[in-house]
Design a protein around this motif. Structure first.
Motif, PDB file in Angstrom:
ATOM      1  N   GLU A 218     -49.306 -26.922  18.785  1.00 23.83           N
ATOM      2  CA  GLU A 218     -48.851 -27.975  19.487  1.00 23.83           C
ATOM      3  C   GLU A 218     -49.780 -28.559  20.216  1.00 23.83           C
ATOM      4  OE1 GLU A 218     -44.985 -25.358  21.197  1.00 23.83           O
ATOM      5  OE2 GLU A 218     -45.910 -24.599  21.129  1.00 23.83           O
ATOM      6  N   ALA A 219     -49.301 -29.933  20.249  1.00 25.27           N
ATOM      7  CA  ALA A 219     -50.268 -30.826  20.618  1.00 25.27           C
ATOM      8  C   ALA A 219     -50.309 -31.015  22.061  1.00 25.27           C
ATOM      9  CB  ALA A 219     -50.297 -31.777  19.847  1.00 25.27           C
ATOM     10  N   GLU A 220     -51.254 -31.081  22.588  1.00 27.16           N
ATOM     11  CA  GLU A 220     -51.088 -31.629  24.707  1.00 27.16           C
ATOM     12  C   GLU A 220     -50.842 -32.614  24.907  1.00 27.16           C
ATOM     13  OE1 GLU A 220     -54.949 -30.017  25.725  1.00 27.16           O
ATOM     14  OE2 GLU A 220     -54.927 -28.291  25.963  1.00 27.16           O
TER      15      GLU A 220
ATOM     16  N   VAL B  97     -49.920 -28.213   9.467  1.00 26.87           N
ATOM     17  CA  VAL B  97     -49.713 -29.534  10.259  1.00 26.87           C
ATOM     18  C   VAL B  97     -48.887 -29.406  11.412  1.00 26.87           C
ATOM     19  CG1 VAL B  97     -48.152 -31.806  10.470  1.00 26.87           C
ATOM     20  CG2 VAL B  97     -48.539 -30.152   8.028  1.00 26.87           C
ATOM     21  N   ALA B  98     -49.579 -30.400  12.768  1.00 29.39           N
ATOM     22  CA  ALA B  98     -48.764 -30.204  14.109  1.00 29.39           C
ATOM     23  C   ALA B  98     -47.461 -30.217  14.287  1.00 29.39           C
ATOM     24  CB  ALA B  98     -50.038 -30.686  15.144  1.00 29.39           C
TER      25      ALA B  98
ATOM     26  N   GLU C 280     -51.310 -16.717  21.781  1.00 25.88           N
ATOM     27  CA  GLU C 280     -51.992 -17.520  22.260  1.00 25.88           C
ATOM     28  C   GLU C 280     -52.946 -18.203  22.390  1.00 25.88           C
ATOM     29  OE1 GLU C 280     -48.167 -19.406  23.957  1.00 25.88           O
ATOM     30  OE2 GLU C 280     -49.483 -19.290  26.372  1.00 25.88           O
ATOM     31  N   ILE C 281     -53.409 -19.157  22.660  1.00 28.81           N
ATOM     32  CA  ILE C 281     -54.685 -19.281  22.635  1.00 28.81           C
ATOM     33  C   ILE C 281     -54.081 -20.434  23.512  1.00 28.81           C
ATOM     34  CG2 ILE C 281     -57.016 -20.934  22.451  1.00 28.81           C
ATOM     35  CD1 ILE C 281     -56.846 -18.992  19.758  1.00 28.81           C
ATOM     36  N   ALA C 282     -54.037 -20.730  24.674  1.00 23.90           N
ATOM     37  CA  ALA C 282     -54.183 -21.955  25.647  1.00 23.90           C
ATOM     38  C   ALA C 282     -54.581 -23.519  25.462  1.00 23.90           C
ATOM     39  CB  ALA C 282     -54.013 -21.923  26.977  1.00 23.90           C
ATOM     40  N   SER C 283     -54.791 -23.649  25.318  1.00 23.56           N
ATOM     41  CA  SER C 283     -56.256 -25.046  24.941  1.00 23.56           C
ATOM     42  C   SER C 283     -57.116 -24.984  24.219  1.00 23.56           C
ATOM     43  CB  SER C 283     -56.413 -25.578  26.430  1.00 23.56           C
ATOM     44  OG  SER C 283     -56.895 -26.914  25.883  1.00 23.56           O
ATOM     45  N   VAL C 284     -57.492 -25.217  22.753  1.00 19.15           N
ATOM     46  CA  VAL C 284     -58.273 -25.276  22.243  1.00 19.15           C
ATOM     47  C   VAL C 284     -58.430 -26.808  21.207  1.00 19.15           C
ATOM     48  CG1 VAL C 284     -56.632 -24.481  19.875  1.00 19.15           C
ATOM     49  CG2 VAL C 284     -59.085 -23.679  20.205  1.00 19.15           C
TER      50      VAL C 284
ATOM     51  N   THR D 126     -55.835 -31.038  19.095  1.00 20.26           N
ATOM     52  CA  THR D 126     -56.618 -30.565  20.586  1.00 20.26           C
ATOM     53  C   THR D 126     -54.631 -30.090  21.142  1.00 20.26           C
ATOM     54  OG1 THR D 126     -58.590 -31.294  20.608  1.00 20.26           O
ATOM     55  CG2 THR D 126     -57.144 -30.592  22.847  1.00 20.26           C
ATOM     56  N   GLY D 127     -54.946 -28.298  21.595  1.00 20.08           N
ATOM     57  CA  GLY D 127     -53.428 -28.738  22.219  1.00 20.08           C
ATOM     58  C   GLY D 127     -53.660 -26.495  21.823  1.00 20.08           C
ATOM     59  N   LYS D 128     -52.476 -26.171  21.911  1.00 22.55           N
ATOM     60  CA  LYS D 128     -52.229 -24.851  22.440  1.00 22.55           C
ATOM     61  C   LYS D 128     -51.623 -24.210  20.987  1.00 22.55           C
ATOM     62  CE  LYS D 128     -47.939 -22.993  23.670  1.00 22.55           C
ATOM     63  NZ  LYS D 128     -47.159 -22.664  24.894  1.00 22.55           N
TER      64      LYS D 128
END
Length: 161
Positions: free
Chosen positions: A159-161, A121-122, A85-89, A142-144
């Motif tokens: 997955e949106a923050e 699609v998120a 995963e990329i935690a926040s992008v 923006t999210g994971k």
């Protein structure tokens, strides 16, 4: 591995009067439940553990039109093998792919629906195709971002923050 008499990977038959199944350890994996009427069986497959937060060598490429293997866009290992995963992008609307640093063994892109590349699609699991076209995202996100491999199938989840 096992927990409370359950051996992971083995098939267990049970019926309506089966007592509760209790595990003495946490379980991460998948459970296959099959049957009908009063005959059921279950197999628990434990996921292999992994050391979390290590570089994976797999990148989101093309984000913001940067097709380089940017360290800021590198997936990190999680505590489960085959899940990165990329935690926040932030991914602006546009195109991207998932690939290793050399566009080698891992070069994953869009899957086709009715002959056209399906946009991502998120919140929906997206199946990637080896050598597929650019993945299209129609609005900024923006999210994971989570990449999973199960056998030879890779999926991506935003997955949106």
């Amino acid at each position: 591995e096992s927990g409370a008499g359950i051996v992971f990977g083995e098939k267990y038959e049970f019926g309506w009067n089966t007592s509760d199944i209790k595990l003495t350890t946490n379980f991460k994996g998948s459970i296959t439940l099959t049957g009908s009427d009063k005959t059921w069986s279950m197999v628990m497959y434990a996921l292999e553990p992994e050391t979390p937060d290590q570089p994976s060598g797999i990148f989101l490429r093309g984000v913001g039109d940067n097709w380089d293997a940017d360290p800021a866009m590198e997936f990190k290992t999680t505590d489960v093998k085959g899940v990165w995963e990329i935690a926040s992008v932030t991914i602006p609307a546009g195109a991207f792919k998932v690939a290793d640093a050399n566009w080698g063994d891992i070069n994953l892109g869009a899957h086709k629906v009715d002959g056209a590349d399906a946009p991502i699609v998120a919140g929906e699991k997206y199946t990637l195709e080896s050598g597929g076209g650019n993945i299209i995202i129609e609005e900024s996100f923006t999210g994971k971002v989570t990449l999973r491999q199960k056998g030879k199938v890779y999926t991506l989840l935003l997955e949106a923050e």
